[in-house]
Scaffold this motif. Structure first.
Motif, PDB file in Angstrom:
ATOM      1  N   TYR B  68      -8.228   3.094   3.004  1.00  0.00           N
ATOM      2  CA  TYR B  68      -7.025   2.370   3.395  1.00  0.00           C
ATOM      3  C   TYR B  68      -6.703   1.320   2.344  1.00  0.00           C
ATOM      4  N   ASP B  69      -5.457   1.312   1.897  1.00  0.00           N
ATOM      5  CA  ASP B  69      -5.004   0.295   0.951  1.00  0.00           C
ATOM      6  C   ASP B  69      -4.246  -0.770   1.739  1.00  0.00           C
ATOM      7  N   LYS B  70      -4.837  -1.958   1.779  1.00  0.00           N
ATOM      8  CA  LYS B  70      -4.318  -3.020   2.628  1.00  0.00           C
ATOM      9  C   LYS B  70      -2.926  -3.477   2.189  1.00  0.00           C
ATOM     10  N   VAL B  71      -2.704  -3.495   0.901  1.00  0.00           N
ATOM     11  CA  VAL B  71      -1.419  -3.984   0.390  1.00  0.00           C
ATOM     12  C   VAL B  71      -0.317  -2.958   0.633  1.00  0.00           C
ATOM     13  N   ALA B  72      -0.569  -1.744   0.194  1.00  0.00           N
ATOM     14  CA  ALA B  72       0.448  -0.698   0.338  1.00  0.00           C
ATOM     15  C   ALA B  72       0.494  -0.128   1.750  1.00  0.00           C
ATOM     16  N   GLN B  73      -0.533  -0.431   2.562  1.00  0.00           N
ATOM     17  CA  GLN B  73      -0.661   0.115   3.913  1.00  0.00           C
ATOM     18  C   GLN B  73      -0.640   1.647   3.908  1.00  0.00           C
ATOM     19  N   THR B  74      -1.321   2.197   2.920  1.00  0.00           N
ATOM     20  CA  THR B  74      -1.412   3.657   2.824  1.00  0.00           C
ATOM     21  C   THR B  74      -2.848   4.113   3.070  1.00  0.00           C
ATOM     22  N   VAL B  75      -2.973   5.380   3.376  1.00  0.00           N
ATOM     23  CA  VAL B  75      -4.285   5.991   3.592  1.00  0.00           C
ATOM     24  C   VAL B  75      -4.439   7.169   2.646  1.00  0.00           C
ATOM     25  N   THR B  76      -5.529   7.192   1.899  1.00  0.00           N
ATOM     26  CA  THR B  76      -5.845   8.331   1.046  1.00  0.00           C
ATOM     27  C   THR B  76      -6.918   9.169   1.731  1.00  0.00           C
ATOM     28  N   THR B  77      -6.640  10.437   1.920  1.00  0.00           N
ATOM     29  CA  THR B  77      -7.631  11.320   2.562  1.00  0.00           C
ATOM     30  C   THR B  77      -8.635  11.803   1.514  1.00  0.00           C
ATOM     31  N   PRO B  78      -9.778  12.306   1.973  1.00  0.00           N
ATOM     32  CA  PRO B  78     -10.832  12.716   1.026  1.00  0.00           C
ATOM     33  C   PRO B  78     -10.410  13.908   0.155  1.00  0.00           C
ATOM     34  N   LYS B  79     -11.188  14.088  -0.874  1.00  0.00           N
ATOM     35  CA  LYS B  79     -11.009  15.186  -1.830  1.00  0.00           C
ATOM     36  C   LYS B  79     -10.913  16.536  -1.107  1.00  0.00           C
ATOM     37  N   GLY B  80      -9.953  17.313  -1.505  1.00  0.00           N
ATOM     38  CA  GLY B  80      -9.814  18.660  -0.952  1.00  0.00           C
ATOM     39  C   GLY B  80      -8.887  18.761   0.238  1.00  0.00           C
TER      40      GLY B  80
END
Lengths: 591, 591
Positions: B68-80
């Motif tokens: 979770y990126d607190k500033v951008a409020q985005t979530v990056t899911t794991p590889k694949g």
């Protein structure tokens, strides 16, 4: 985060009201001073230490874990661990149950079990460090020479050093006969130990100056299999004649494991590279020597199950009391609030009573068993010691196998009370579930305990301990047959005990005719035996209420939980009996 | 690491040999093309996708987690995860069971259940993203306007966007009547949604261009409690008239949860800050609308239990076959090797057969229930659809509650087979245990399922589905009463079904007299019902062997596992009946 308060009232009730620990312990050899007042003071002090120095670092220790430095081959324990160990050693806890001539306090195992529960509830990962030392001390006390004891045992008792037990290898777990670590002749009668051990708790850490490894390995002339295993002392730092630390020995942690839980406890891969070691005990008798520590170690793991279940119960009860959600089916109970609390739901009470029945029943069982280990060691005469020894041998697989399995259920129910919130790390209860998962695996899996109970304790030892125990239950039932306070308890207990004896006999005959029946029945026989054993503990607890000075609310909770246990847990015996009767033909080969 | 191979043979056996899926499905409205060949091709392709693109990223996804990126409020899911979702969408899997006029494939739920099992076994965390979308589609299909469906549903079916269901708030979990999120009048008939939702799976991620939230909130004139809840569509990006993405809406992930498992699935705290939303369905009828999705969602979670149990079984069986440790009690089986494998131990076979009995029994039950949902939706006539609907209503709490609880046991036994090695992260089996722990909690805890079964399905609906189901079992028993291949199965099944009917009736009377008895009995009634239901599935499976073209080894394993189930699992009913009989008096108030 999570709460923890040492359950002193329930420990006192079990120790003094139910089990009569004071009158038993003060009559043992050297036990004159082990009065209720003294033991009470000890558990109170343990409670203070655990609540202040251990419990607050349990969750943070899980989050941090142990950190392994690949270059230096060192392990850094989590924040708070070092300070707690220092306070623990300074308080004399490292030698609590060790003999006074080794610098210990010489207190009974029974109070050791009570304080161990408290420390393990506070922080199970942390408690592994002193627990492993205790096992190593015990082995050196029984098998070491005077010189070995002076050199290696005393500093551990003082809390300056710690100990390990190095058994498992990658290819040799439950089957130690497969182990390969070898001992080659070294200088001055020493041995050069070479091999790799895995799953070594406290193998490397930063809590103490030195670490004394007790290592199983094969001498050059060793026969194959489990009869060719010897035990060696391998210190991390060699020890000079004056007791000061000498050169670093060729033993080091090659890695630590990343585990499901117990993350504050360093589980090490230990590499021995012609490390200097000293034979302890007789050549080729290492396995037998290791087994002399087994009872204490297995009892200690049973206590871990109790400790985790207790803390999980405290938290889930607290949550159920505070969480407002839904309304009672029989009408609103908290009209001034937006919802009733969870305690109005019978199914939530079922989950809490299940936990309480497990926790308090297991506590009584573990203290009962510990008392027998004290009688075994220091009873007045040979016959008394023999009887206690038989009882201990019989009860250990139950106290380890059943208590650790019930801890899985108990911590699971605790998490379930939280609903979805239980799954979130910061609420803390999921850690208890992860930490608990190891205890049915190490110090012998549940399958090993089951095989020990049925194969060794019932068949090989001809049920010596079982006979003593069943007779004791029968006498108790007769004594209380007419007691109105025991209505509903004595009947089922007496008839289950009768059935247990019959089943044991017929099962023994079946197994002797067909050895595969042992493995087919052992697991269910373990549970079956465990549930009846706990029923006895619950009946004893209710019987003890009459002369207890506990508050009425405490007494009512005991009566309620006993009733719950007999109505809703004890009937599990029906299932286990059916499974035992089903036999090996229902477990055919799997391709 | 762990292995996974889609269990196509067992799925085919359950679908076609046991349940006659082809003859049922091809007779449904629009089902002419749903032949065995087609369905077979679909599950085979699902297997290929899961084995290649999902299974390999399960452990790494657990280790990486969502970021979770607190500033951008985005979530990056794991590889694949992104690549797999792209392939999944391109393969048409996002619309597998969606209607063709929305761009879906219009395939039956039954094959959706089979493929969902395969995808969830591959990677449960990943599978949450499409699963939540499916629920959102279903709600929009039933309650959305044509315009809402065109705008929001179709892009989800196409796999360009995903959906969520936003129900839970910090103070409102099982009791949604407590929720506070409010809708204030906005422009052009829209609403401004303000509030905080927690535990929102797939609330934010990087797999798709837009996320469509279905949100429960209160209109300004809403009555208090659960009758004042409406449902709103709140898109992450507003949608222009031409379907292109417009401005960012005032909804964002404020945090993601750190959980025991399921770490690749983003569980979000969603903040709605006067976000633009559109009423879907009738005002104040949002809870009812949400409940129309409930059956599918709960069945989907039951399938998660099966999926984890299946993969855990495959791995523990593989481990038991390869691990050499100890010797058989009845004599050496692998004389050329240093030890026998674990399969020679009857107690290890007990653990494996327990898993297999759970996995294959639950698979049959879930496919059986799914078939009924297809008949409910597209059966030939009203009476047929009504009967199927009653059956579905009755079976859902069992398919969710019992299957997810048995998955706890099944994954636990899988880990236990590994001994201490099961506790180590890199062996992979402990992840299945951690991932599995959520499924008895979300989409209604086991306690909620139990209350639904006994309170709603038995009492409120007067056991409509139960009567149909019991009659079906009785007819099956009569049909096979003389079949020698069914010896030992029909007798217990018939008598348990009779006892079940009697118990249900007497329990209903007891609960009507005293409502607290509902909560006191519900959990045990759920398990009791579940074990008899699974016994029926096992009996059906054995009956189907006669006309099956499966290999003899497959058939023998079925017979063996059925025998095991009846001898060692079904007797658990004895315990649950005793607990039901014990009543609420054994669950007194807790202070």
């Amino acid at each position: 985060m999570t709460i923890y308060k040492a359950p002193l009232d329930d420990q006192r009730f079990a120790l003094f009201d139910v089990l009569g620990a004071e009158s038993i312990l003060t009559k043992l050899e050297g036990g004159e001073g082990h009065t209720r007042d003294l033991l009470d003071a000890v558990i109170e002090e343990a409670g203070r230490l655990s609540e202040a120095l251990l419990a607050p670092f349990n969750a943070s220790g899980d989050a941090e874990g142990c950190v392994y430095d690949k270059v230096a081959q060192t392990v850094t324990t989590p924040k708070g661990f070092k300070e707690a160990f220092k306070a623990f050693a300074e308080g004399g806890w490292t030698g609590l149950t060790q003999a006074e001539h080794f610098g210990g306090q010489g207190l009974p195992n029974t109070v050791g079990t009570a304080t161990t529960e408290i420390f393990q509830s506070g922080n199970l990962s942390w408690s592994l460090y002193p627990l492993l030392s205790e096992g190593a001390c015990h082995a050196m006390e029984l098998h070491g020479t005077q010189e070995q004891q002076d050199t290696y045992l005393k500093p551990i008792v003082e809390g300056r050093w710690t100990g390990t037990m190095c058994l498992t290898e990658p290819q040799a777990g439950s089957d130690l006969g497969l182990l390969k670590t070898r001992a080659d002749a070294g200088e001055n009668g020493s041995w050069k130990i070479t091999g790799t051990k895995i799953f070594i708790s406290a193998g490397e850490h930063d809590l103490a100056e030195n670490i004394i490894h007790l290592v199983l390995a094969r001498l050059p002339d060793a026969p194959a299999g489990s009869r060719g295993i010897s035990m060696f002392i391998v210190p991390k730092f060699k020890v000079n004649a004056d007791g000061s630390l000498g050169a670093r020995n060729a033993v080091a942690a090659g890695a630590i494991e990343h585990k499901m839980g117990l993350k504050g406890s360093a589980t090490c891969v230990m590499n021995f590279d012609a490390a200097e070691g000293y034979l302890i005990g007789q050549p080729h008798k290492g396995l037998a020597a290791m087994f002399t520590m087994m009872n204490a170690a297995r009892l200690g793991v049973g206590v871990q199950g109790l400790a985790l279940s207790e803390r999980a119960l405290q938290n889930s009860l607290n949550y159920a009391r505070e969480r407002l959600q839904g309304r009672s089916l029989s009408g609103v109970k908290f009209p001034e609030k937006p919802a009733d609390n969870l305690l109005v739901q019978p199914d939530v009470r079922r989950m809490l009573l299940t936990q309480r029945a497990i926790v308090e029943g297991c506590r009584t069982l573990l203290l009962y068993t510990s008392l027998q280990t004290d009688v075994e060691a220091r009873g007045a005469d040979e016959a008394t010691r023999k009887t206690a020894s038989d009882l201990v041998a019989f009860l250990i697989p139950i106290a380890k196998g059943v208590v650790t399995e019930l801890a899985q259920e108990s911590t699971k129910e605790a998490l379930q009370v939280y609903g979805g919130h239980g799954y979130i790390g910061e609420n803390g209860v999921e850690q208890f579930v992860r930490d608990a998962r190891i205890i049915t695996l190490y110090e012998g899996t549940t399958g090993i305990q089951a095989a020990d109970l049925l194969g060794r304790k019932i068949l090989q030892l001809q049920g010596a301990g079982f006979k003593v125990f069943a007779k004791e239950i029968q006498a108790f039932c007769q004594q209380h047959a007419q007691d109105p306070a025991m209505a509903g308890l004595i009947g089922p207990l007496a008839s289950y005990t009768k059935e247990w004896a019959d089943l044991t006999l017929s099962l023994a005959q079946r197994v002797m005719a067909s050895p595969e029946e042992l493995g087919a029945a052992a697991n269910d026989y373990l549970y079956y035996s465990g549930y009846i054993t706990l029923a006895y503990m619950w009946a004893r607890s209710v019987a003890a209420l009459a002369n207890s000075s506990q508050q009425e609310a405490f007494k009512q909770a005991k009566r309620d939980t006993a009733k719950f246990y007999f109505a809703r847990i004890l009937p599990r015996c029906l299932l286990h009996k059916a499974a035992i009767d089903a036999g090996v033909e229902t477990l055919p080969a799997i391709g």
